[in-house]
Write an enzyme that holds these catalytic residues in place. Sequence first.
Site, PDB file in Angstrom:
ATOM      1  N   GLY B  50     -64.075 -24.485  -8.368  1.00 10.67           N
ATOM      2  CA  GLY B  50     -63.524 -24.291  -9.707  1.00 10.67           C
ATOM      3  C   GLY B  50     -63.637 -25.530 -10.574  1.00 10.67           C
ATOM      4  O   GLY B  50     -63.095 -25.589 -11.669  1.00 10.67           O
ATOM      5  N   CYS B  51     -64.346 -26.543 -10.083  1.00  9.86           N
ATOM      6  CA  CYS B  51     -64.574 -27.735 -10.886  1.00  9.86           C
ATOM      7  C   CYS B  51     -66.044 -27.759 -11.269  1.00  9.86           C
ATOM      8  O   CYS B  51     -66.899 -27.417 -10.480  1.00  9.86           O
ATOM      9  CB  CYS B  51     -64.256 -28.995 -10.104  1.00  9.86           C
ATOM     10  SG  CYS B  51     -62.604 -28.996  -9.407  1.00  9.86           S
ATOM     11  N   ALA B  52     -66.303 -28.217 -12.470  1.00  8.21           N
ATOM     12  CA  ALA B  52     -67.690 -28.266 -12.935  1.00  8.21           C
ATOM     13  C   ALA B  52     -68.468 -29.345 -12.192  1.00  8.21           C
ATOM     14  O   ALA B  52     -69.645 -29.199 -11.917  1.00  8.21           O
ATOM     15  CB  ALA B  52     -67.740 -28.507 -14.427  1.00  8.21           C
ATOM     16  N   SER B  53     -67.786 -30.437 -11.849  1.00  9.60           N
ATOM     17  CA  SER B  53     -68.434 -31.463 -11.035  1.00  9.60           C
ATOM     18  C   SER B  53     -67.973 -31.266  -9.599  1.00  9.60           C
ATOM     19  O   SER B  53     -67.156 -30.406  -9.311  1.00  9.60           O
ATOM     20  CB  SER B  53     -68.047 -32.852 -11.540  1.00  9.60           C
ATOM     21  OG  SER B  53     -66.645 -32.955 -11.591  1.00  9.60           O
TER      22      SER B  53
END
Lengths: 405, 142
Positions: B50-53
């Site tokens: 759920g994190c872009a990075s």
Amino acid sequence: MYDVGRVREDFPILSRKVNGVDLVYLDNGASAQKPQAVIDAVTRAYSEEYANVHRGLHYLSNLATENYEAVRGKIARFLGAAEDEIIFTTGSTMGLNLVSYGWAEPRIEPGDEIVLSVMEHHANIVPWHFLRERHGAVLRWVETDPDGGLDPQAVIDAFGPRTKIVAVTHMSNVLGTVVDVATICQAARERGIVSVIDGSQAAVHMPVNMAEIGCDFYAITGHKLYGPSASGALYARRERQAEMRPFLGGGDMIREVTRDHVSYADGPMKFEAGTPGIVQQIGLGAAIDYLTGLGMENVAAHERILRDYARQRLGGLNWLDLQGRSAGKGAIFSFTMRGGAHPHDISTVVDRKGVAVRAGHHCAQPLMAHLGVTATCRASFALYNTTDEVDRLVDALELCHELFG
Amino acid sequence: MTAQPRFEEIVENFELFDDWEDRYRYVIELGREMQPLDDALKIPAHKVEGCASQVWLVPSVTEGEDGVARLDFRGDSDAMIVRGLIAVLHALYSGLPLREAANVDALGELSRLGLEAHLSAQRSNGLKAMVQRIGDLTRAAA
């Protein structure tokens, strides 16, 4: 004379501020902003001319049908195709999936090959993976050269006796590379290979003509073309369209339905089940009118100026790695920063300066793997961008360099 | 909840800055000061979705002489701003008794930093996902 100042006035959102400063919108590869003409067309369609299409015999239904069907002709002229070769879709994703399901799947045998370039968008990859998973198709990948160019001969060299389909982009959404699809399509046609071209980016940035390209299928996306989201079209050459099975079943795509029999409408209606995106397509028609009014040659010339200027300014930043340096590329720039700043860091900081760029894998993970990165930052330009905005981007990147360097 | 001195110090420092560039600079600095995670610990089980990075959180629970189980964790990200946010979360959570850690209103506490709204609320930076993960780990250990 292309007057970008006048053009900008046609796009109301461009005069807004973001984080207290003038917006610099450089995420056009993801989706373009809309001219007032499109916004007005959508408003007019809903406020004065709305009913379902192809059904009623009443005044509004006839009017809505005429407005909606007129868009098919506009798209056909825009692409240099015949009206009955234009299937309305919600965008390239739907168009390419329709080709995979409607044309390819009934014809693919285990071991048949599909040739793809490594820089395809996932929309031009995953529908072919479906055929690999379900029917044993083999995906053959063609690499890009070190400049991010795609040699048409390398694609042709990948053709073999089992090749059924070649699916390539006309312009990379990550690198801006323009592919010589006409050469690829001609070679494919000579070998009986069906050509599928992803025109999501190319149709936005230059004149495209189906007769000149000679492809079997060409997919475009309306929201990238300054039209509403969930509008779009698939060009399907008449002979191929006749071979396609329908995908969605429902209203509008049938000739007759009985308890134990169904017969279908002729294409393109055969592929347009259910109430379509009536107003979306009407908005797309207005976008195409707008582009035709500007002239795609003029748009392309303006964007070449942006490309050259951006290439010079970004190329002058020796702490930036630019991906994609092929000759004749479009004004799409992907880059990473040396020294540990992640593309998300960069996009977060430049956003504070009002500059909207995209950071991530751009739905092109095989290309990211090929480039040896997990993500890039992408600045993608459009017909309303200016060289001043290139300077704003460079200023914002210099701040990133200072913060993260 | 028990005041977390390191977190309070960060809050005080944030109050000294009046422009966003300096706040970002400070967050980045906090991330730089944090010990990087060994690559061997960057395994899928530690990855926060759920994190872009890419983000990893490795929890641990230590029992002190008082017999109270306390939360600690290490974390890392390939994005420098996110690393800084992990450092802030670490200051907020580490050493708390598990029972207290489970009740921390992390997003509320973080809003005290006066971080620009979009930095703390932006879905893609994964702050909510990280807070969620810490909460899950805490409840699982409690």
